[in-house]
Motif scaffolding. Structure first.
Motif, PDB file in Angstrom:
ATOM      1  N   LEU A   1       0.740  -1.748   0.399  1.00 18.42           N
ATOM      2  CA  LEU A   1      -0.048  -0.333   0.222  1.00 18.42           C
ATOM      3  C   LEU A   1       0.962   1.221  -0.177  1.00 18.42           C
ATOM      4  CD1 LEU A   1      -2.863  -0.559   2.234  1.00 18.42           C
ATOM      5  CD2 LEU A   1      -3.030  -0.082  -0.042  1.00 18.42           C
ATOM      6  N   ALA A   2       2.102   0.859   0.747  1.00 12.33           N
ATOM      7  CA  ALA A   2       3.724   2.656   0.753  1.00 12.33           C
ATOM      8  C   ALA A   2       3.652   2.783  -0.720  1.00 12.33           C
ATOM      9  CB  ALA A   2       3.567   2.308   1.791  1.00 12.33           C
ATOM     10  N   SER A   3       3.900   1.392  -1.602  1.00 17.78           N
ATOM     11  CA  SER A   3       4.616   1.772  -2.761  1.00 17.78           C
ATOM     12  C   SER A   3       4.169   2.428  -3.020  1.00 17.78           C
ATOM     13  CB  SER A   3       4.713   0.052  -3.293  1.00 17.78           C
ATOM     14  OG  SER A   3       3.032   0.014  -3.744  1.00 17.78           O
ATOM     15  N   GLY A   4       3.232   3.209  -3.040  1.00 13.81           N
ATOM     16  CA  GLY A   4       2.086   3.834  -4.169  1.00 13.81           C
ATOM     17  C   GLY A   4       1.278   3.476  -5.057  1.00 13.81           C
ATOM     18  N   MET A   5       1.184   2.114  -5.256  1.00 13.32           N
ATOM     19  CA  MET A   5       0.134   1.950  -5.606  1.00 13.32           C
ATOM     20  C   MET A   5      -0.960   1.810  -6.071  1.00 13.32           C
ATOM     21  SD  MET A   5      -2.361  -0.002  -3.860  1.00 13.32           S
ATOM     22  CE  MET A   5      -3.492  -1.212  -4.406  1.00 13.32           C
ATOM     23  N   GLU A   6      -1.836   3.131  -5.599  1.00 15.51           N
ATOM     24  CA  GLU A   6      -2.524   3.778  -4.700  1.00 15.51           C
ATOM     25  C   GLU A   6      -2.822   4.560  -6.253  1.00 15.51           C
ATOM     26  OE1 GLU A   6      -5.001   4.663  -1.517  1.00 15.51           O
ATOM     27  OE2 GLU A   6      -3.629   3.504  -0.453  1.00 15.51           O
ATOM     28  N   GLY A   7      -2.050   4.903  -6.434  1.00 17.98           N
ATOM     29  CA  GLY A   7      -2.098   5.821  -7.725  1.00 17.98           C
ATOM     30  C   GLY A   7      -2.190   5.214  -9.000  1.00 17.98           C
ATOM     31  N   GLY A   8      -1.387   4.480  -9.282  1.00 15.67           N
ATOM     32  CA  GLY A   8      -0.712   3.507  -9.922  1.00 15.67           C
ATOM     33  C   GLY A   8      -2.882   2.902 -10.515  1.00 15.67           C
ATOM     34  N   VAL A   9      -3.137   2.296  -9.853  1.00 16.29           N
ATOM     35  CA  VAL A   9      -4.316   1.290 -10.002  1.00 16.29           C
ATOM     36  C   VAL A   9      -5.440   2.772 -10.126  1.00 16.29           C
ATOM     37  CG1 VAL A   9      -6.503   0.619  -8.067  1.00 16.29           C
ATOM     38  CG2 VAL A   9      -3.993  -0.395  -7.938  1.00 16.29           C
ATOM     39  N   ARG A  10      -5.898   3.948  -9.321  1.00 17.12           N
ATOM     40  CA  ARG A  10      -6.608   4.893  -9.433  1.00 17.12           C
ATOM     41  C   ARG A  10      -6.411   5.229 -11.552  1.00 17.12           C
ATOM     42  NH1 ARG A  10      -6.524   6.209  -4.960  1.00 17.12           N
ATOM     43  NH2 ARG A  10      -8.510   5.953  -3.061  1.00 17.12           N
ATOM     44  N   GLU A  11      -5.011   5.492 -11.876  1.00 19.91           N
ATOM     45  CA  GLU A  11      -5.170   5.888 -13.070  1.00 19.91           C
ATOM     46  C   GLU A  11      -5.136   5.088 -14.109  1.00 19.91           C
ATOM     47  OE1 GLU A  11      -1.670   8.322 -13.378  1.00 19.91           O
ATOM     48  OE2 GLU A  11      -0.949   7.698 -14.843  1.00 19.91           O
ATOM     49  N   GLY A  12      -5.180   3.547 -13.788  1.00 21.42           N
ATOM     50  CA  GLY A  12      -4.967   2.026 -14.437  1.00 21.42           C
ATOM     51  C   GLY A  12      -6.367   2.313 -14.681  1.00 21.42           C
ATOM     52  N   TYR A  13      -7.903   2.488 -13.839  1.00 24.49           N
ATOM     53  CA  TYR A  13      -8.861   2.212 -14.022  1.00 24.49           C
ATOM     54  C   TYR A  13      -9.425   3.545 -14.826  1.00 24.49           C
ATOM     55  CZ  TYR A  13      -8.987  -1.797 -10.992  1.00 24.49           C
ATOM     56  OH  TYR A  13      -9.003  -3.030 -10.150  1.00 24.49           O
ATOM     57  N   GLN A  14      -8.907   5.343 -14.732  1.00 21.29           N
ATOM     58  CA  GLN A  14      -9.145   5.939 -15.335  1.00 21.29           C
ATOM     59  C   GLN A  14      -8.775   5.672 -17.057  1.00 21.29           C
ATOM     60  OE1 GLN A  14      -7.149   9.126 -14.120  1.00 21.29           O
ATOM     61  NE2 GLN A  14      -7.955   9.272 -11.877  1.00 21.29           N
ATOM     62  N   ARG A  15      -7.878   5.253 -16.929  1.00 15.08           N
ATOM     63  CA  ARG A  15      -7.686   4.540 -18.321  1.00 15.08           C
ATOM     64  C   ARG A  15      -8.544   3.857 -19.097  1.00 15.08           C
ATOM     65  NH1 ARG A  15      -1.426   2.463 -18.656  1.00 15.08           N
ATOM     66  NH2 ARG A  15      -1.809   2.422 -20.995  1.00 15.08           N
ATOM     67  N   LEU A  16      -9.199   2.863 -17.950  1.00 13.93           N
ATOM     68  CA  LEU A  16     -10.139   1.416 -18.147  1.00 13.93           C
ATOM     69  C   LEU A  16     -11.282   1.897 -18.707  1.00 13.93           C
ATOM     70  CD1 LEU A  16     -10.878  -1.492 -19.315  1.00 13.93           C
ATOM     71  CD2 LEU A  16     -10.954  -1.341 -16.229  1.00 13.93           C
ATOM     72  N   ASP A  17     -11.469   3.806 -18.149  1.00 16.85           N
ATOM     73  CA  ASP A  17     -13.081   3.868 -18.712  1.00 16.85           C
ATOM     74  C   ASP A  17     -12.435   4.437 -19.845  1.00 16.85           C
ATOM     75  OD1 ASP A  17     -14.126   3.861 -15.917  1.00 16.85           O
ATOM     76  OD2 ASP A  17     -13.167   5.731 -15.286  1.00 16.85           O
ATOM     77  N   GLU A  18     -11.200   4.907 -19.993  1.00 11.81           N
ATOM     78  CA  GLU A  18     -11.550   5.249 -21.420  1.00 11.81           C
ATOM     79  C   GLU A  18     -11.354   4.862 -22.654  1.00 11.81           C
ATOM     80  OE1 GLU A  18      -8.382   9.246 -20.067  1.00 11.81           O
ATOM     81  OE2 GLU A  18      -7.613   7.397 -20.936  1.00 11.81           O
ATOM     82  N   LEU A  19     -10.513   3.376 -22.028  1.00  9.16           N
ATOM     83  CA  LEU A  19     -11.166   2.265 -23.264  1.00  9.16           C
ATOM     84  C   LEU A  19     -12.537   1.822 -23.163  1.00  9.16           C
ATOM     85  CD1 LEU A  19      -9.236  -0.181 -24.552  1.00  9.16           C
ATOM     86  CD2 LEU A  19      -9.348  -0.939 -22.589  1.00  9.16           C
ATOM     87  N   LEU A  20     -12.780   1.432 -22.483  1.00  6.09           N
ATOM     88  CA  LEU A  20     -14.624   1.225 -22.337  1.00  6.09           C
ATOM     89  C   LEU A  20     -15.328   2.161 -23.126  1.00  6.09           C
ATOM     90  CD1 LEU A  20     -14.477  -0.476 -18.972  1.00  6.09           C
ATOM     91  CD2 LEU A  20     -15.027  -1.712 -20.786  1.00  6.09           C
ATOM     92  N   ALA A  21     -15.171   3.741 -22.819  1.00  6.32           N
ATOM     93  CA  ALA A  21     -15.875   5.027 -24.078  1.00  6.32           C
ATOM     94  C   ALA A  21     -16.101   3.922 -25.445  1.00  6.32           C
ATOM     95  CB  ALA A  21     -15.657   5.717 -23.079  1.00  6.32           C
ATOM     96  N   ARG A  22     -14.955   3.846 -25.827  1.00  7.08           N
ATOM     97  CA  ARG A  22     -15.111   3.974 -27.598  1.00  7.08           C
ATOM     98  C   ARG A  22     -15.436   3.480 -28.023  1.00  7.08           C
ATOM     99  NH1 ARG A  22      -8.709   2.041 -26.995  1.00  7.08           N
ATOM    100  NH2 ARG A  22      -8.373   3.966 -25.238  1.00  7.08           N
TER     101      ARG A  22
END
Lengths: 161, 161
Positions: free
Chosen positions: B140-161
Protein backbone atom coordinates in the motif's frame (compact mmCIF):
# COMPACT_ATOMS: atom_id res chain seq x y z
CA UNK A 1 -0.93 -23.68 18.75
CA UNK A 2 -0.02 -27.34 18.27
CA UNK A 3 3.69 -27.80 18.86
CA UNK A 4 5.33 -31.19 18.41
CA UNK A 5 8.92 -31.30 17.24
CA UNK A 6 10.22 -34.87 17.28
CA UNK A 7 11.70 -35.77 13.89
CA UNK A 8 9.08 -37.52 11.73
CA UNK A 9 6.29 -36.02 13.75
CA UNK A 10 4.18 -33.74 11.62
CA UNK A 11 3.90 -30.33 13.24
CA UNK A 12 0.73 -28.44 12.30
CA UNK A 13 0.50 -24.85 13.54
CA UNK A 14 -2.31 -22.33 13.15
CA UNK A 15 -0.63 -18.94 12.76
CA UNK A 16 -1.95 -16.53 15.41
CA UNK A 17 -1.63 -13.38 13.23
CA UNK A 18 -2.75 -14.39 9.73
CA UNK A 19 -5.20 -17.03 8.41
CA UNK A 20 -2.46 -19.50 7.60
CA UNK A 21 -1.61 -23.09 8.55
CA UNK A 22 2.05 -24.13 8.72
CA UNK A 23 2.99 -27.81 8.46
CA UNK A 24 6.57 -28.93 9.20
CA UNK A 25 8.14 -32.35 8.96
CA UNK A 26 11.45 -34.09 8.36
CA UNK A 27 12.10 -36.90 5.90
CA UNK A 28 14.97 -39.42 5.71
CA UNK A 29 15.65 -38.65 2.07
CA UNK A 30 17.34 -35.78 0.24
CA UNK A 31 15.35 -32.82 -1.18
CA UNK A 32 15.67 -34.13 -4.76
CA UNK A 33 13.78 -37.28 -3.81
CA UNK A 34 11.13 -35.53 -1.71
CA UNK A 35 10.64 -33.01 -4.53
CA UNK A 36 10.22 -35.76 -7.14
CA UNK A 37 7.55 -37.39 -4.97
CA UNK A 38 5.63 -34.07 -5.16
CA UNK A 39 5.91 -33.43 -8.91
CA UNK A 40 5.64 -36.85 -10.56
CA UNK A 41 1.94 -37.77 -10.58
CA UNK A 42 2.81 -41.49 -10.68
CA UNK A 43 4.47 -40.98 -7.28
CA UNK A 44 1.99 -38.43 -5.86
CA UNK A 45 -0.92 -40.89 -6.16
CA UNK A 46 1.01 -43.32 -3.94
CA UNK A 47 1.08 -41.08 -0.86
CA UNK A 48 -1.11 -37.93 -1.02
CA UNK A 49 -3.95 -38.25 1.48
CA UNK A 50 -5.15 -40.92 3.88
CA UNK A 51 -4.84 -44.64 3.11
CA UNK A 52 -8.57 -45.28 2.73
CA UNK A 53 -8.86 -42.88 -0.23
CA UNK A 54 -7.88 -43.84 -3.75
CA UNK A 55 -6.41 -40.98 -5.79
CA UNK A 56 -6.90 -40.47 -9.52
CA UNK A 57 -5.06 -37.78 -11.48
CA UNK A 58 -7.01 -35.85 -14.09
CA UNK A 59 -3.93 -33.76 -14.98
CA UNK A 60 -0.86 -32.84 -12.95
CA UNK A 61 1.50 -30.51 -14.79
CA UNK A 62 3.78 -29.50 -11.91
CA UNK A 63 5.89 -26.74 -13.47
CA UNK A 64 5.76 -22.94 -13.24
CA UNK A 65 2.55 -21.93 -15.04
CA UNK A 66 1.10 -25.45 -15.06
CA UNK A 67 -2.07 -26.68 -13.39
CA UNK A 68 -3.54 -29.80 -11.82
CA UNK A 69 -6.74 -31.59 -10.98
CA UNK A 70 -7.15 -34.86 -9.10
CA UNK A 71 -9.91 -36.77 -7.35
CA UNK A 72 -9.99 -38.78 -4.15
CA UNK A 73 -12.37 -41.75 -4.06
CA UNK A 74 -13.90 -43.59 -1.12
CA UNK A 75 -16.58 -46.05 -2.18
CA UNK A 76 -18.97 -44.03 -4.35
CA UNK A 77 -17.83 -40.69 -2.92
CA UNK A 78 -15.64 -38.50 -5.15
CA UNK A 79 -13.78 -35.41 -3.92
CA UNK A 80 -12.18 -33.17 -6.55
CA UNK A 81 -9.25 -30.78 -6.03
CA UNK A 82 -7.63 -28.37 -8.48
CA UNK A 83 -5.33 -25.42 -8.81
CA UNK A 84 -2.44 -23.87 -10.69
CA UNK A 85 1.31 -23.88 -10.10
CA UNK A 86 2.58 -20.33 -9.61
CA UNK A 87 6.22 -21.36 -9.27
CA UNK A 88 8.11 -24.63 -9.26
CA UNK A 89 11.82 -24.32 -8.38
CA UNK A 90 13.36 -27.81 -8.54
CA UNK A 91 14.26 -29.38 -5.18
CA UNK A 92 13.38 -26.16 -3.33
CA UNK A 93 9.99 -24.52 -3.71
CA UNK A 94 6.50 -25.18 -5.04
CA UNK A 95 3.93 -22.36 -4.86
CA UNK A 96 0.44 -23.34 -5.96
CA UNK A 97 -3.24 -22.60 -5.50
CA UNK A 98 -5.66 -25.17 -4.09
CA UNK A 99 -9.43 -25.52 -4.21
CA UNK A 100 -11.67 -28.32 -2.97
CA UNK A 101 -14.37 -28.49 -5.63
CA UNK A 102 -17.02 -29.07 -2.97
CA UNK A 103 -16.37 -25.47 -1.91
CA UNK A 104 -15.41 -23.88 -5.24
CA UNK A 105 -15.08 -20.29 -4.02
CA UNK A 106 -12.55 -21.26 -1.34
CA UNK A 107 -9.01 -20.86 -2.64
CA UNK A 108 -5.81 -21.41 -0.68
CA UNK A 109 -2.37 -20.14 -1.63
CA UNK A 110 0.12 -22.88 -0.75
CA UNK A 111 3.89 -22.78 -0.46
CA UNK A 112 6.15 -25.82 -0.04
CA UNK A 113 9.78 -25.32 0.93
CA UNK A 114 12.38 -28.06 1.09
CA UNK A 115 15.70 -27.60 2.92
CA UNK A 116 18.59 -30.07 2.94
CA UNK A 117 19.57 -31.35 6.39
CA UNK A 118 22.67 -33.30 7.47
CA UNK A 119 22.69 -36.99 6.66
CA UNK A 120 20.77 -36.75 3.41
CA UNK A 121 17.60 -35.69 5.17
CA UNK A 122 15.08 -32.97 4.30
CA UNK A 123 13.05 -30.42 6.23
CA UNK A 124 9.68 -29.73 4.62
CA UNK A 125 7.65 -26.64 5.50
CA UNK A 126 4.25 -26.25 3.84
CA UNK A 127 2.03 -23.22 4.38
CA UNK A 128 -1.57 -22.70 3.33
CA UNK A 129 -3.03 -19.18 3.33
CA UNK A 130 -6.72 -18.35 3.03
CA UNK A 131 -8.69 -15.11 3.30
CA UNK A 132 -10.44 -15.63 6.65
CA UNK A 133 -9.73 -17.10 10.06
CA UNK A 134 -13.15 -18.80 9.95
CA UNK A 135 -12.17 -20.60 6.73
CA UNK A 136 -8.76 -21.56 8.11
CA UNK A 137 -10.21 -22.89 11.36
CA UNK A 138 -12.95 -24.82 9.53
CA UNK A 139 -10.19 -26.41 7.43
CA UNK A 140 -8.31 -27.41 10.61
CA UNK A 141 -11.52 -28.74 12.18
CA UNK A 142 -12.33 -30.80 9.07
CA UNK A 143 -10.02 -33.63 10.11
CA UNK A 144 -7.29 -32.59 7.66
CA UNK A 145 -4.62 -33.17 10.32
CA UNK A 146 -5.13 -36.94 10.34
CA UNK A 147 -5.03 -37.05 6.54
CA UNK A 148 -1.83 -35.00 6.38
CA UNK A 149 -0.08 -37.15 9.03
CA UNK A 150 -1.13 -40.39 7.34
CA UNK A 151 -0.11 -39.06 3.91
CA UNK A 152 3.37 -38.21 5.18
CA UNK A 153 3.70 -41.69 6.74
CA UNK A 154 2.91 -43.09 3.30
CA UNK A 155 5.50 -40.72 1.82
CA UNK A 156 8.08 -42.07 4.33
CA UNK A 157 7.32 -45.56 3.05
CA UNK A 158 7.59 -44.49 -0.59
CA UNK A 159 10.92 -42.73 0.04
CA UNK A 160 12.31 -45.82 1.80
CA UNK A 161 11.68 -48.09 -1.20
CA UNK B 1 -9.35 2.48 6.30
CA UNK B 2 -9.76 4.57 3.17
CA UNK B 3 -13.47 4.92 2.36
CA UNK B 4 -14.63 6.80 -0.71
CA UNK B 5 -17.82 5.65 -2.42
CA UNK B 6 -18.75 8.02 -5.22
CA UNK B 7 -19.27 6.11 -8.47
CA UNK B 8 -16.03 6.10 -10.53
CA UNK B 9 -13.99 6.74 -7.46
CA UNK B 10 -11.66 3.86 -6.75
CA UNK B 11 -12.13 2.68 -3.18
CA UNK B 12 -9.03 1.01 -1.73
CA UNK B 13 -9.47 -0.58 1.70
CA UNK B 14 -6.92 -2.31 3.90
CA UNK B 15 -8.80 -5.11 5.68
CA UNK B 16 -8.38 -4.77 9.45
CA UNK B 17 -8.48 -8.53 10.18
CA UNK B 18 -6.48 -10.21 7.42
CA UNK B 19 -3.54 -9.06 5.22
CA UNK B 20 -5.75 -8.21 2.28
CA UNK B 21 -6.43 -5.14 0.15
CA UNK B 22 -9.90 -4.68 -1.34
CA UNK B 23 -10.38 -2.41 -4.35
CA UNK B 24 -13.89 -1.45 -5.51
CA UNK B 25 -15.02 0.60 -8.47
CA UNK B 26 -17.90 1.04 -10.89
CA UNK B 27 -17.65 1.18 -14.66
CA UNK B 28 -20.13 2.51 -17.26
CA UNK B 29 -20.00 -0.69 -19.29
CA UNK B 30 -21.51 -4.15 -18.84
CA UNK B 31 -19.55 -7.02 -17.20
CA UNK B 32 -18.88 -8.70 -20.57
CA UNK B 33 -16.96 -5.65 -21.74
CA UNK B 34 -15.06 -5.11 -18.47
CA UNK B 35 -14.21 -8.82 -18.43
CA UNK B 36 -12.90 -8.72 -22.02
CA UNK B 37 -10.65 -5.79 -21.13
CA UNK B 38 -9.09 -8.03 -18.44
CA UNK B 39 -8.55 -11.18 -20.51
CA UNK B 40 -7.56 -9.96 -23.97
CA UNK B 41 -3.88 -8.95 -23.79
CA UNK B 42 -4.33 -6.54 -26.70
CA UNK B 43 -6.77 -4.63 -24.49
CA UNK B 44 -4.96 -5.15 -21.16
CA UNK B 45 -1.84 -3.37 -22.42
CA UNK B 46 -3.96 -0.28 -23.13
CA UNK B 47 -4.98 0.33 -19.52
CA UNK B 48 -3.15 -1.74 -16.88
CA UNK B 49 -0.96 0.55 -14.78
CA UNK B 50 -0.10 4.23 -14.82
CA UNK B 51 0.15 6.24 -18.04
CA UNK B 52 3.91 6.79 -17.86
CA UNK B 53 4.64 3.06 -18.06
CA UNK B 54 4.62 1.11 -21.31
CA UNK B 55 3.39 -2.47 -20.96
CA UNK B 56 4.67 -5.44 -22.93
CA UNK B 57 3.09 -8.89 -22.73
CA UNK B 58 5.38 -11.89 -22.63
CA UNK B 59 2.42 -14.28 -22.45
CA UNK B 60 -1.13 -13.78 -21.17
CA UNK B 61 -3.21 -16.95 -21.28
CA UNK B 62 -6.19 -15.83 -19.19
CA UNK B 63 -8.12 -19.07 -18.74
CA UNK B 64 -8.46 -21.53 -15.85
CA UNK B 65 -5.04 -23.19 -15.57
CA UNK B 66 -3.28 -20.61 -17.74
CA UNK B 67 -0.47 -18.25 -16.79
CA UNK B 68 0.90 -14.82 -17.63
CA UNK B 69 3.97 -12.64 -17.60
CA UNK B 70 4.27 -9.00 -18.57
CA UNK B 71 6.70 -6.16 -18.15
CA UNK B 72 6.25 -2.47 -17.44
CA UNK B 73 8.82 -0.12 -18.93
CA UNK B 74 9.78 3.41 -17.93
CA UNK B 75 12.87 4.61 -19.79
CA UNK B 76 15.49 1.91 -19.21
CA UNK B 77 13.72 0.50 -16.17
CA UNK B 78 11.91 -2.80 -16.59
CA UNK B 79 9.52 -4.26 -14.01
CA UNK B 80 8.37 -7.86 -14.53
CA UNK B 81 5.17 -9.42 -13.16
CA UNK B 82 3.93 -12.99 -13.45
CA UNK B 83 1.49 -15.52 -12.11
CA UNK B 84 -1.03 -18.23 -12.91
CA UNK B 85 -4.79 -18.18 -13.41
CA UNK B 86 -6.49 -20.42 -10.86
CA UNK B 87 -9.98 -19.84 -12.22
CA UNK B 88 -11.49 -17.74 -14.99
CA UNK B 89 -15.31 -17.71 -15.07
CA UNK B 90 -16.41 -15.55 -18.03
CA UNK B 91 -17.91 -12.16 -17.13
CA UNK B 92 -17.82 -12.99 -13.39
CA UNK B 93 -14.61 -14.06 -11.69
CA UNK B 94 -10.85 -14.20 -12.20
CA UNK B 95 -8.70 -15.77 -9.48
CA UNK B 96 -4.98 -15.51 -10.08
CA UNK B 97 -1.60 -15.32 -8.39
CA UNK B 98 0.67 -12.30 -8.72
CA UNK B 99 4.38 -11.76 -8.17
CA UNK B 100 6.53 -8.70 -8.81
CA UNK B 101 9.78 -10.21 -10.06
CA UNK B 102 11.77 -7.65 -8.09
CA UNK B 103 10.55 -9.44 -4.96
CA UNK B 104 10.24 -13.01 -6.27
CA UNK B 105 9.26 -14.68 -2.99
CA UNK B 106 6.28 -12.35 -2.50
CA UNK B 107 3.14 -13.91 -3.90
CA UNK B 108 -0.37 -12.45 -3.76
CA UNK B 109 -3.59 -14.36 -4.30
CA UNK B 110 -5.93 -12.08 -6.24
CA UNK B 111 -9.65 -12.34 -6.86
CA UNK B 112 -11.62 -10.15 -9.28
CA UNK B 113 -15.42 -10.18 -9.14
CA UNK B 114 -17.70 -8.41 -11.61
CA UNK B 115 -21.37 -7.77 -10.87
CA UNK B 116 -23.93 -6.33 -13.29
CA UNK B 117 -25.56 -3.05 -12.15
CA UNK B 118 -28.59 -1.26 -13.55
CA UNK B 119 -28.06 0.74 -16.73
CA UNK B 120 -25.45 -1.57 -18.25
CA UNK B 121 -22.92 -0.73 -15.59
CA UNK B 122 -20.55 -2.98 -13.62
CA UNK B 123 -19.31 -3.17 -10.05
CA UNK B 124 -15.73 -4.47 -9.84
CA UNK B 125 -14.29 -5.78 -6.56
CA UNK B 126 -10.66 -6.90 -6.59
CA UNK B 127 -8.95 -8.40 -3.55
CA UNK B 128 -5.27 -9.13 -3.03
CA UNK B 129 -4.22 -11.43 -0.17
CA UNK B 130 -0.66 -11.84 1.09
CA UNK B 131 0.85 -13.70 4.03
CA UNK B 132 1.80 -10.78 6.29
CA UNK B 133 0.46 -7.39 7.33
CA UNK B 134 3.95 -5.96 6.85
CA UNK B 135 3.94 -7.10 3.21
CA UNK B 136 0.43 -5.80 2.63
CA UNK B 137 1.20 -2.40 4.18
CA UNK B 138 4.47 -2.11 2.24
CA UNK B 139 2.45 -2.77 -0.94
CA UNK B 140 0.00 0.00 0.00
CA UNK B 141 2.87 2.36 0.84
CA UNK B 142 4.58 1.67 -2.50
CA UNK B 143 2.40 4.11 -4.37
CA UNK B 144 0.22 1.38 -5.88
CA UNK B 145 -2.91 3.42 -5.15
CA UNK B 146 -2.04 6.08 -7.71
CA UNK B 147 -1.23 3.45 -10.33
CA UNK B 148 -4.49 1.60 -9.71
CA UNK B 149 -6.59 4.79 -9.91
CA UNK B 150 -4.86 5.94 -13.09
CA UNK B 151 -5.17 2.48 -14.63
CA UNK B 152 -8.92 2.46 -14.03
CA UNK B 153 -9.26 5.93 -15.56
CA UNK B 154 -7.53 4.53 -18.64
CA UNK B 155 -9.93 1.57 -18.54
CA UNK B 156 -12.88 4.05 -18.46
CA UNK B 157 -11.47 5.64 -21.61
CA UNK B 158 -10.99 2.26 -23.30
CA UNK B 159 -14.57 1.15 -22.43
CA UNK B 160 -15.99 4.43 -23.79
CA UNK B 161 -14.48 3.93 -27.24
Amino acid sequence: MTHVSTAHETEIVADPKVPLVRISREFDAPPEKVFRAHVDPALVVQWLGPRDLRMEVDHYDCRTGGSYRYTHHRGDDVFGFRGCFHEVRPDEVIVQTFTFEGFPDGVALERLELTALDGGRTRLVATSLVDSFEGRDAFLASGMEGGVREGYQRLDELLAR
